[in-house]
Design an enzyme around this catalytic site. Structure first.
Site, PDB file in Angstrom:
ATOM      1  N   TRP A   1       0.644  -1.359   0.199  1.00 37.25           N
ATOM      2  CA  TRP A   1       0.000  -0.109   0.240  1.00 37.25           C
ATOM      3  C   TRP A   1       1.194   1.055   0.154  1.00 37.25           C
ATOM      4  O   TRP A   1       0.303   2.433  -1.113  1.00 37.25           O
ATOM      5  CB  TRP A   1      -1.145  -0.233   1.376  1.00 37.25           C
ATOM      6  CG  TRP A   1      -1.861   1.256   1.600  1.00 37.25           C
ATOM      7  CD1 TRP A   1      -2.652   1.408   0.616  1.00 37.25           C
ATOM      8  CD2 TRP A   1      -1.699   2.639   2.135  1.00 37.25           C
ATOM      9  NE1 TRP A   1      -3.256   2.647   0.919  1.00 37.25           N
ATOM     10  CE2 TRP A   1      -2.805   3.315   1.692  1.00 37.25           C
ATOM     11  CE3 TRP A   1      -0.476   2.727   2.953  1.00 37.25           C
ATOM     12  CZ2 TRP A   1      -2.636   4.420   3.070  1.00 37.25           C
ATOM     13  CZ3 TRP A   1      -0.591   4.197   3.247  1.00 37.25           C
ATOM     14  CH2 TRP A   1      -1.051   5.375   3.384  1.00 37.25           C
ATOM     15  N   HIS A   2       2.480   0.841   0.534  1.00 38.32           N
ATOM     16  CA  HIS A   2       2.351   1.905   1.012  1.00 38.32           C
ATOM     17  C   HIS A   2       3.159   2.390  -0.623  1.00 38.32           C
ATOM     18  O   HIS A   2       4.110   3.802  -0.788  1.00 38.32           O
ATOM     19  CB  HIS A   2       4.091   2.248   1.947  1.00 38.32           C
ATOM     20  CG  HIS A   2       3.587   2.426   3.187  1.00 38.32           C
ATOM     21  ND1 HIS A   2       3.163   1.966   3.990  1.00 38.32           N
ATOM     22  CD2 HIS A   2       3.008   3.167   3.876  1.00 38.32           C
ATOM     23  CE1 HIS A   2       2.460   2.543   4.926  1.00 38.32           C
ATOM     24  NE2 HIS A   2       2.582   3.124   5.530  1.00 38.32           N
ATOM     25  N   GLY A   3       3.738   1.210  -1.243  1.00 37.54           N
ATOM     26  CA  GLY A   3       4.141   2.696  -2.719  1.00 37.54           C
ATOM     27  C   GLY A   3       4.599   0.755  -3.230  1.00 37.54           C
ATOM     28  O   GLY A   3       4.223   0.067  -2.739  1.00 37.54           O
TER      29      GLY A   3
ATOM     30  N   PHE B   1       1.540   9.020  -1.536  1.00 40.14           N
ATOM     31  CA  PHE B   1       0.666   7.814  -1.282  1.00 40.14           C
ATOM     32  C   PHE B   1      -0.457   7.698  -1.829  1.00 40.14           C
ATOM     33  O   PHE B   1      -1.670   7.403  -2.196  1.00 40.14           O
ATOM     34  CB  PHE B   1       0.657   7.787  -0.135  1.00 40.14           C
ATOM     35  CG  PHE B   1       2.045   7.099   0.282  1.00 40.14           C
ATOM     36  CD1 PHE B   1       2.891   6.715  -0.865  1.00 40.14           C
ATOM     37  CD2 PHE B   1       3.135   6.899   1.849  1.00 40.14           C
ATOM     38  CE1 PHE B   1       4.436   5.893  -0.434  1.00 40.14           C
ATOM     39  CE2 PHE B   1       4.207   6.590   2.066  1.00 40.14           C
ATOM     40  CZ  PHE B   1       5.125   6.194   0.673  1.00 40.14           C
TER      41      PHE B   1
END
Length: 484
Positions: free
Chosen positions: A322-324, A484
């Site tokens: 989710w963060h990258g 994000f």
């Protein structure tokens, strides 16, 4: 547009607050929606179409889920909603990453590679997609009714205070506030104070630490000494915490100025005594989202230890992703998931009996090591940096000595950051007030309260002036979670 930019602080926000104050109650949502869309479109006018797509899609999915008459129909509707949201997020955030990795596999087996794909990622898409998904899922679960007013639905997804960096706000927590809210003098004052504190965290602490962290991480890892490597990751830990927590404070403060109450997103995570505790204190809205919409639906801890460990690992792999769109983020998530699993066994029992400072040291070291994977651009770079932290390149370096990165301003920022990472100051203030008030008569109690308020006002003024001066004088104003 960033909260920590002159155009927001000295133009957008004052004008909006003035308009909001004179706007009739029935028009406040429309005004906020228009302002939120302007805020988002300021830097990327075309990509606002992606947000419109998310708004329209989830408005329709919510009505579909609620109006489906059979269990099968409801399952189809919620499945379509989840797939649709993940497809939108997946294309804009992960398409390039997926094709890049597929090309590696194709090359390994001698097949022609796919064409490269570059997709501009809309700012904040991870945040507003998760918000939208939580809304539709909560409608499916019967925890809220579908929103029939498209203006309110659009405002929920696009509301600018928490749009690009959270906290992730569940619809059930703000549904009543969307319909009816009131700005009070106490709430507005509290919102201003919270915003200024968040601005100070960002401009005076995070940015000061960021300049050192960026300089050190730009050095080839084989040239890093042990002391400089540790300074770099400590500075990055200060940067990412005060960058993100500061932005969350500003979002919460802005929400109060417009009559909203958002839930807290941080609770002094660096005082944790375990990684389990760290995730109860760090990015609370995200960890809560994964708990409620992934971990518990997977079975949580109800199906035996093996299934619990698998569920934890899945959740944190997804959390990292989710963060990258990078394997380093996946490794960072797996790293934290592994420690959560480990702490459920013998390590957790040992920690429970260990001396308090040892518990804190353990948690802090694990978190700092994890931040290396989060910050490093590649996996080899992360391994090289960790090697430097272990002293493989020596304790010091002639080319890059520790003194090169430390000046009085950085030292003050790090000391202030260390202090602000703990609840010591609020605790001391409360304790002093409680002990002093009991020994004073009514007149002196009033004088003491007045003195505290004047001191608070002076402190907030200094933070604001210092932050504004830093903002105007410097072009260096990075924001980690902006991507994000």
């Amino acid at each position: 547009m960033l909260f920590s930019s002159p155009v927001f602080l000295f133009l957008f926000l004052p004008v909006l607050l003035a308009l909001y104050a004179v706007c009739p109650q029935r028009g406040k949502n429309v005004l906020l929606l228009a302002a939120s869309l302007l805020f988002y479109a300021w830097g990327e006018p075309l990509l606002i179409l992606v947000m419109f797509a998310s708004i329209g899609m989830n408005y329709g999915f919510g009505l579909w889920v609620e109006r489906a008459r059979s269990a099968t129909g409801r399952h189809i509707a919620i499945s379509a909603a989840v797939v649709g949201n993940l497809a939108l997020l997946g294309y804009f955030k992960y398409a390039g990453f997926l094709i890049q990795n597929l090309n590696v596999l194709l090359a390994a087996v001698g097949l022609p590679e796919l064409g490269s794909t570059y997709v501009v990622m809309p700012i904040g898409i991870s945040f507003y997609t998760f918000q939208a998904m939580s809304y539709v899922i909560d409608v499916y679960r019967g925890e809220t009714r579908a929103q029939k007013n498209p203006i309110v639905m659009a405002l929920y997804i696009a509301l600018f205070p928490q749009l690009i960096a959270g906290p992730i706000v569940r619809y059930v927590d703000v549904a009543a506030q969307m319909a009816q809210r009131r700005v009070t003098l106490a709430g507005f004052s509290s919102g201003i104070q919270r915003f200024i504190i968040g601005l100070g965290k960002k401009m005076l602490l995070a940015n000061a630490a960021a300049s050192v962290a960026d300089s050190i991480f730009d050095i080839p890892s084989h040239q890093l000494s042990l002391t400089v490597a540790w300074l770099g990751i400590v500075c990055y830990a200060v940067q990412i915490y005060f960058d993100f927590a500061g932005y969350s404070d500003m979002a919460i403060g802005l929400g109060r100025m417009f009559g909203f109450e958002f839930l807290e997103n941080f609770n002094y995570p660096y005082i944790s005594r375990s990684i389990t505790e760290f995730w109860r204190r760090w990015h609370i809205s995200l960890s809560t989202w994964f708990r409620d919409y992934v971990y518990i639906p997977l079975g949580g801890n109800r199906r035996g230890p093996a299934r619990t460990y698998a569920n934890l690992l899945i959740v944190f792999l997804l959390c990292g992703l989710w963060h990258g769109a990078s394997w380093n983020f996946v490794i960072w998530g797996a790293f934290h998931g592994a420690f959560l699993i480990i702490e459920r066994g013998a390590v957790g029992r040992w920690l429970a009996r260990a001396w308090g400072p040892v518990q804190h040291l353990y948690a802090l070291v694990v978190v700092l090591v994890g931040w290396v994977f989060f910050r490093a651009e590649t996996f080899p770079m992360a391994l090289g940096y960790l090697g430097a932290m272990l002293g493989l390149n020596g304790l010091s370096s002639v080319e890059y000595p520790l003194a090169l990165f430390l000046d009085s301003g950085v030292i003050v920022a790090l000391l202030a950051g260390a202090l602000a990472s703990t609840p010591i100051v609020p605790w001391l203030v409360r304790r002093y007030e409680q002990q002093t008030v009991r020994t004073l008569d009514a007149w002196r109690q009033t004088a003491l309260a007045t003195g505290w308020e004047l001191s608070r006002l002076a402190g907030l003024t200094l933070i604001f002036v210092g932050s504004a001066a830093n903002m105007v004088a410097s072009t260096y104003n990075p924001f980690i979670y902006f991507r994000f």
